[in-house]
Design a protein around this motif. Structure first.
Motif, PDB file in Angstrom:
ATOM      1  N   VAL A 180       0.850  -1.188   0.000  1.00 22.72           N
ATOM      2  CA  VAL A 180       0.000   0.000   0.000  1.00 22.72           C
ATOM      3  C   VAL A 180       0.885   1.238   0.000  1.00 22.72           C
ATOM      4  N   ILE A 181       0.588   2.158  -0.890  1.00 27.28           N
ATOM      5  CA  ILE A 181       1.388   3.377  -0.992  1.00 27.28           C
ATOM      6  C   ILE A 181       0.471   4.569  -0.764  1.00 27.28           C
ATOM      7  N   VAL A 182       0.825   5.407   0.176  1.00 20.36           N
ATOM      8  CA  VAL A 182      -0.020   6.556   0.505  1.00 20.36           C
ATOM      9  C   VAL A 182       0.744   7.841   0.207  1.00 20.36           C
ATOM     10  N   ASP A 183       0.123   8.713  -0.536  1.00 22.28           N
ATOM     11  CA  ASP A 183       0.727  10.005  -0.858  1.00 22.28           C
ATOM     12  C   ASP A 183       0.550  10.929   0.342  1.00 22.28           C
ATOM     13  N   GLN A 184       1.617  11.295   0.991  1.00 20.83           N
ATOM     14  CA  GLN A 184       1.483  12.009   2.267  1.00 20.83           C
ATOM     15  C   GLN A 184       0.873  13.397   2.116  1.00 20.83           C
ATOM     16  N   HIS A 185       1.196  14.074   1.043  1.00 17.66           N
ATOM     17  CA  HIS A 185       0.627  15.410   0.870  1.00 17.66           C
ATOM     18  C   HIS A 185      -0.887  15.330   0.688  1.00 17.66           C
ATOM     19  N   VAL A 186      -1.296  14.460  -0.206  1.00 16.85           N
ATOM     20  CA  VAL A 186      -2.731  14.369  -0.479  1.00 16.85           C
ATOM     21  C   VAL A 186      -3.475  13.831   0.739  1.00 16.85           C
ATOM     22  N   ALA A 187      -2.839  12.909   1.440  1.00 16.76           N
ATOM     23  CA  ALA A 187      -3.463  12.362   2.646  1.00 16.76           C
ATOM     24  C   ALA A 187      -3.699  13.472   3.665  1.00 16.76           C
ATOM     25  N   HIS A 188      -2.692  14.294   3.870  1.00 14.17           N
ATOM     26  CA  HIS A 188      -2.832  15.363   4.843  1.00 14.17           C
ATOM     27  C   HIS A 188      -3.849  16.395   4.382  1.00 14.17           C
ATOM     28  N   GLU A 189      -3.849  16.639   3.101  1.00 13.34           N
ATOM     29  CA  GLU A 189      -4.818  17.581   2.535  1.00 13.34           C
ATOM     30  C   GLU A 189      -6.238  17.103   2.845  1.00 13.34           C
ATOM     31  N   ARG A 190      -6.453  15.820   2.671  1.00 18.87           N
ATOM     32  CA  ARG A 190      -7.771  15.222   2.946  1.00 18.87           C
ATOM     33  C   ARG A 190      -8.160  15.404   4.421  1.00 18.87           C
ATOM     34  N   VAL A 191      -7.182  15.167   5.303  1.00 19.23           N
ATOM     35  CA  VAL A 191      -7.437  15.301   6.739  1.00 19.23           C
ATOM     36  C   VAL A 191      -7.818  16.744   7.070  1.00 19.23           C
TER      37      VAL A 191
ATOM     38  N   TYR B  81      -8.923  19.047   5.068  1.00 17.25           N
ATOM     39  CA  TYR B  81     -10.176  19.424   4.418  1.00 17.25           C
ATOM     40  C   TYR B  81     -11.357  19.074   5.323  1.00 17.25           C
ATOM     41  N   ASP B  82     -11.356  17.860   5.836  1.00 13.96           N
ATOM     42  CA  ASP B  82     -12.450  17.454   6.712  1.00 13.96           C
ATOM     43  C   ASP B  82     -12.493  18.297   7.981  1.00 13.96           C
ATOM     44  N   GLN B  83     -11.310  18.554   8.552  1.00 18.29           N
ATOM     45  CA  GLN B  83     -11.279  19.362   9.775  1.00 18.29           C
ATOM     46  C   GLN B  83     -11.831  20.757   9.519  1.00 18.29           C
ATOM     47  N   ILE B  84     -11.439  21.326   8.398  1.00 21.47           N
ATOM     48  CA  ILE B  84     -11.886  22.689   8.100  1.00 21.47           C
ATOM     49  C   ILE B  84     -13.380  22.710   7.834  1.00 21.47           C
TER      50      ILE B  84
ATOM     51  N   ALA C 240      -3.878   7.410  10.819  1.00 19.76           N
ATOM     52  CA  ALA C 240      -5.073   7.276  11.664  1.00 19.76           C
ATOM     53  C   ALA C 240      -6.060   8.394  11.331  1.00 19.76           C
ATOM     54  N   ASP C 241      -5.540   9.594  11.174  1.00 21.36           N
ATOM     55  CA  ASP C 241      -6.413  10.723  10.827  1.00 21.36           C
ATOM     56  C   ASP C 241      -7.051  10.522   9.460  1.00 21.36           C
ATOM     57  N   LEU C 242      -6.256  10.010   8.541  1.00 22.52           N
ATOM     58  CA  LEU C 242      -6.776   9.789   7.191  1.00 22.52           C
ATOM     59  C   LEU C 242      -7.929   8.792   7.219  1.00 22.52           C
ATOM     60  N   ALA C 243      -7.744   7.716   7.981  1.00 17.03           N
ATOM     61  CA  ALA C 243      -8.779   6.687   8.032  1.00 17.03           C
ATOM     62  C   ALA C 243     -10.088   7.238   8.576  1.00 17.03           C
ATOM     63  N   ALA C 244     -10.002   8.268   9.409  1.00 13.84           N
ATOM     64  CA  ALA C 244     -11.208   8.802  10.030  1.00 13.84           C
ATOM     65  C   ALA C 244     -11.922   9.820   9.144  1.00 13.84           C
ATOM     66  N   THR C 245     -11.386  10.128   7.977  1.00  7.42           N
ATOM     67  CA  THR C 245     -12.047  11.115   7.117  1.00  7.42           C
ATOM     68  C   THR C 245     -13.212  10.484   6.372  1.00  7.42           C
ATOM     69  N   ASP C 246     -13.993  11.335   5.734  1.00  5.26           N
ATOM     70  CA  ASP C 246     -15.163  10.847   4.996  1.00  5.26           C
ATOM     71  C   ASP C 246     -14.767   9.956   3.842  1.00  5.26           C
ATOM     72  N   ASP C 247     -13.672  10.257   3.205  1.00  2.51           N
ATOM     73  CA  ASP C 247     -13.243   9.461   2.067  1.00  2.51           C
ATOM     74  C   ASP C 247     -11.721   9.407   2.025  1.00  2.51           C
ATOM     75  N   PRO C 248     -11.146   8.376   2.655  1.00  2.00           N
ATOM     76  CA  PRO C 248      -9.683   8.306   2.767  1.00  2.00           C
ATOM     77  C   PRO C 248      -8.991   8.055   1.432  1.00  2.00           C
ATOM     78  N   TYR C 249      -9.746   7.819   0.385  1.00  2.00           N
ATOM     79  CA  TYR C 249      -9.111   7.430  -0.867  1.00  2.00           C
ATOM     80  C   TYR C 249      -9.025   8.530  -1.900  1.00  2.00           C
ATOM     81  N   ARG C 250      -9.539   9.698  -1.562  1.00  2.00           N
ATOM     82  CA  ARG C 250      -9.642  10.732  -2.571  1.00  2.00           C
ATOM     83  C   ARG C 250      -9.436  12.099  -1.946  1.00  2.00           C
ATOM     84  N   CYS C 251      -8.607  12.915  -2.542  1.00  5.92           N
ATOM     85  CA  CYS C 251      -8.390  14.236  -1.982  1.00  5.92           C
ATOM     86  C   CYS C 251      -9.505  15.166  -2.431  1.00  5.92           C
ATOM     87  N   PRO C 252      -9.590  16.347  -1.799  1.00  8.17           N
ATOM     88  CA  PRO C 252     -10.671  17.269  -2.169  1.00  8.17           C
ATOM     89  C   PRO C 252     -10.690  17.608  -3.658  1.00  8.17           C
ATOM     90  N   HIS C 253      -9.591  17.446  -4.350  1.00  9.37           N
ATOM     91  CA  HIS C 253      -9.604  17.737  -5.785  1.00  9.37           C
ATOM     92  C   HIS C 253      -9.821  16.500  -6.622  1.00  9.37           C
TER      93      HIS C 253
END
Ligand code: ADP
Ligand code: MG
Length: 594
Positions: free
Chosen positions: A424-435, A437-440, A561-574
């Motif tokens: 499994v490969i996770v893009d850290q920038h996009v992952a954080h962006e997703r996290v 986004y949900d927080q905001i 862990a934060d990523l998993a808790a978002t609405d959609d851990p597989y897709r960034c806001p864009h």
């Protein structure tokens, strides 16, 4: 159709009160609803001056006899419901018995109808609610209602009407919605001698949607579907090539609506999936009738769902799926086995946002990260066939993050993990962006905004037109902890920023948001909604950790862990994928092990 009766008071009191008629489009809506309820196989609409001087709707439905034609003009007279119980199981578009009398009260009105042409028809004319004449008239079975000079006797309401082109657009939108809901029915719309819509009966919604598009240069239509907790959604989407907001047609149980929840869910999925400008989308929601209350809005445009959350996510998913298809991309959730390795990673950034500067992130920098809360979410279900162990019998180690066992960081940019499916490969920038986004988004939804005061303030040079638009976005900015004030005609002074945002990135963010605020038009609350989404996406993109940024293992785990808790851990806001999986099967096949 059963006979028309006046509703009992007890039932009248259960009906949402308010203005039924706001503008010509609402007249079109009510009359066309009636035609469809009368079983019409064709509905012909003619307008003059955007409907301000004439709305005429003719149908070949069941028609009314003389008595019914008069009774139909009484308040709360309807053939469609008789009891409170009927209200919960509506099969018809109308149910209040209010439309005809409300329209007749504010126009020069005529009703021409025949139930049985052998017995002749009837013509009733009404002015400002007073019946002027009732006379025999010939016409084939069906009904024509003619509404002239809307609001001629209520100047205050007439004043609120828009220019004919605007009213025409609104009326057209109403008909497009109904036409989508009822592909089996033929529709025409004429305005000032021009035919604007000419729809013959179509096989299904998809064929009708294509017909609706063809006038605007037919585009390829893709579908998306989703079902969540008893709510099923079908989406039809035609990617746009131009600019401008997407256009949405929304149906709930074949009833056109303009519902906030649905608009919000669809718009969010569109922006997250990086929809191109001018994309046209039809969203068709089916729920059990008792799960939706259509009796909350006098003009029947809003509804209330018993399970709003399920509706929201089903709509967002179906739109997201359609969009992914139209981009020629497979949903990332389905790529785990059998896709070209590296494909996702190699995809160039498609973010429409100019990135902010590179700055350290307070949260993911250094150690000191609190351990993930117990049971901190797990990523949404993967397709069952992916949950198999590889043939070689090689097994993954015990998972220590919601995405599997953490192996480490690759090139200071990607997190590598293993799970029972593969690598499994996770893009850290996009992952954080997703996290972020949900927080905001949550912060925008109400929680108090933390802000970081800037001692001297930061001055941002901006175009005077943008500075003038500042008051429009100020309340929104406040809610994310950003405070700014005009400082001369072409400078804005920023006095506080959200903790995630560096002072150096605030200028770009402000310019972008103000540009959007000046470009949007429409209903203020919809603008606010769009701006909220823009702000959340823009802020999260700017504030997210970048690639080439070392993270220690604790920070890596926290991010996952934060990523998993978002609405959609597989897709960034864009709409960019976040997680790539190289399946064990695939790996073994490529390495010649099978
Ligand atoms: P509602 O649609 O809520 O019943 P309306 O005021 O729109 O109330 O219409 C009142 C009644 O008039 C309807 O219930 C229906 O019986 C009759 N009616 C209205 N329009 C038509 C039509 N085009 N064809 C046949 N009957 C109609
Ligand atoms: Mg009606």
């Amino acid at each position: 159709m059963p006979r028309i009766r006046v509703l009992p008071d007890a039932l009248i009191n259960r009906i949402a009160a308010g203005e039924v008629v706001e503008r010509p489009a609402s007249v079109v809506r009510e009359l066309a609803d009636n035609s469809l309820d009368a079983g019409a196989s064709r509905v012909d609409v003619e307008l003059a001056a955007g409907g301000r001087t004439l709305v005429r709707v003719s149908d070949d439905g069941c028609g009314m006899d003389d008595d019914d034609a008069l009774l139909a003009l009484e308040r709360h007279a309807t053939s469609k419901i008789g009891s409170v119980d009927d209200l919960a199981h509506l099969q018809t578009l109308g149910f209040r018995g209010e439309a005809l009398p409300s329209i007749a009260a504010v126009s020069r009105f005529a009703l021409l109808s025949a139930a049985d042409p052998k017995q002749g028809g009837v013509r009733v004319s009404v002015e400002g609610g007073r019946v002027l004449t009732v006379e025999p008239a010939a016409r084939p079975r069906g009904t024509t209602v003619e509404v002239r000079d809307l609001f001629f006797n209520t100047p205050a309401r007439r004043k609120f009407l828009h220019a004919p082109e605007t009213e025409l657009k609104a009326a057209q939108e109403v008909l497009r919605g109904l036409a989508l809901a009822r592909p089996d029915v033929a529709f025409t719309l004429r305005h000032g001698g021009r035919t604007l819509l000419e729809l013959v009966s179509a096989a299904d919604a998809s064929a009708r949607f294509s017909d609706l598009l063809s006038k605007r240069g037919g585009a390829q239509v893709v579908r998306g579907e989703a079902a969540v907790g008893g709510v099923s959604v079908m989406v039809l989407l035609a990617a746009g090539s131009g600019s401008g907001r997407p256009s949405l047609l929304l149906l709930v149980n074949r009833r056109p609506v303009r519902d906030r929840l649905l608009v919000g869910a669809a718009m969010r999925a569109l922006r997250e999936g990086a929809a191109t400008g001018g994309t046209r989308v039809a969203v068709m929601v089916e729920v059990a009738p008792e799960e939706v209350d259509v009796n909350v809005h006098p003009a029947k445009t809003e509804v209330r769902f018993a399970r709003a959350g399920a509706v929201f996510s089903a709509v967002a998913r179906a739109v997201g799926e359609a969009l992914a298809r139209s981009h020629g991309r497979v949903d990332v959730r389905r790529i785990e086995v059998g896709s070209e390795p590296g494909e996702r990673v190699a995809e160039p950034a498609r973010s429409p946002y100019r990135g902010g500067g590179l700055f350290p992130h307070p949260v993911y920098d250094g150690g000191g990260w609190p351990p993930a809360p117990p049971g901190a979410g797990s990523p949404p279900d993967l397709p069952a066939q992916a949950r198999q162990t590889a043939r070689s019998g090689a097994r993954a180690g015990r998972p220590d993050t919601p995405f599997g066992r953490l192996l480490g960081q690759y090139r200071n940019s990607f997190l590598l993990l293993e799970d029972d499916v593969g690598l499994v490969i996770v893009d850290q920038h996009v992952a954080h962006e997703r996290v972020l986004y949900d927080q905001i988004r949550h912060r925008l939804a109400g929680a108090a905004a933390p802000a970081q005061r800037l001692l001297d303030g930061v001055l941002v040079d901006l175009d005077p037109a943008l500075v003038a638009a500042l008051p429009r976005v100020e309340p929104l900015l406040h809610r994310v902890g950003l405070e700014a004030e005009a400082f001369g005609h072409d400078v804005v002074r920023v006095t506080a920023v959200p903790p995630e945002l560096g002072a150096d990135a605030v200028g770009g963010l402000l310019a972008e948001l103000l540009e959007r605020a000046t470009a949007l038009d429409g209903v203020p609350e919809r603008i606010a909604e769009t701006l909220e989404e823009e702000l959340a996406a823009s802020l999260s993109c700017r504030a997210a950790i970048k690639v080439n940024h070392a993270l220690d293992p604790a920070a890596q785990r926290a991010l996952l862990a934060d990523l998993a808790a978002t609405d959609d851990p597989y897709r960034c806001p864009h709409g960019r994928p976040i997680v790539l999986r190289l399946g064990q099967d695939e790996m073994e096949r490529r390495l010649g092990r099978r």
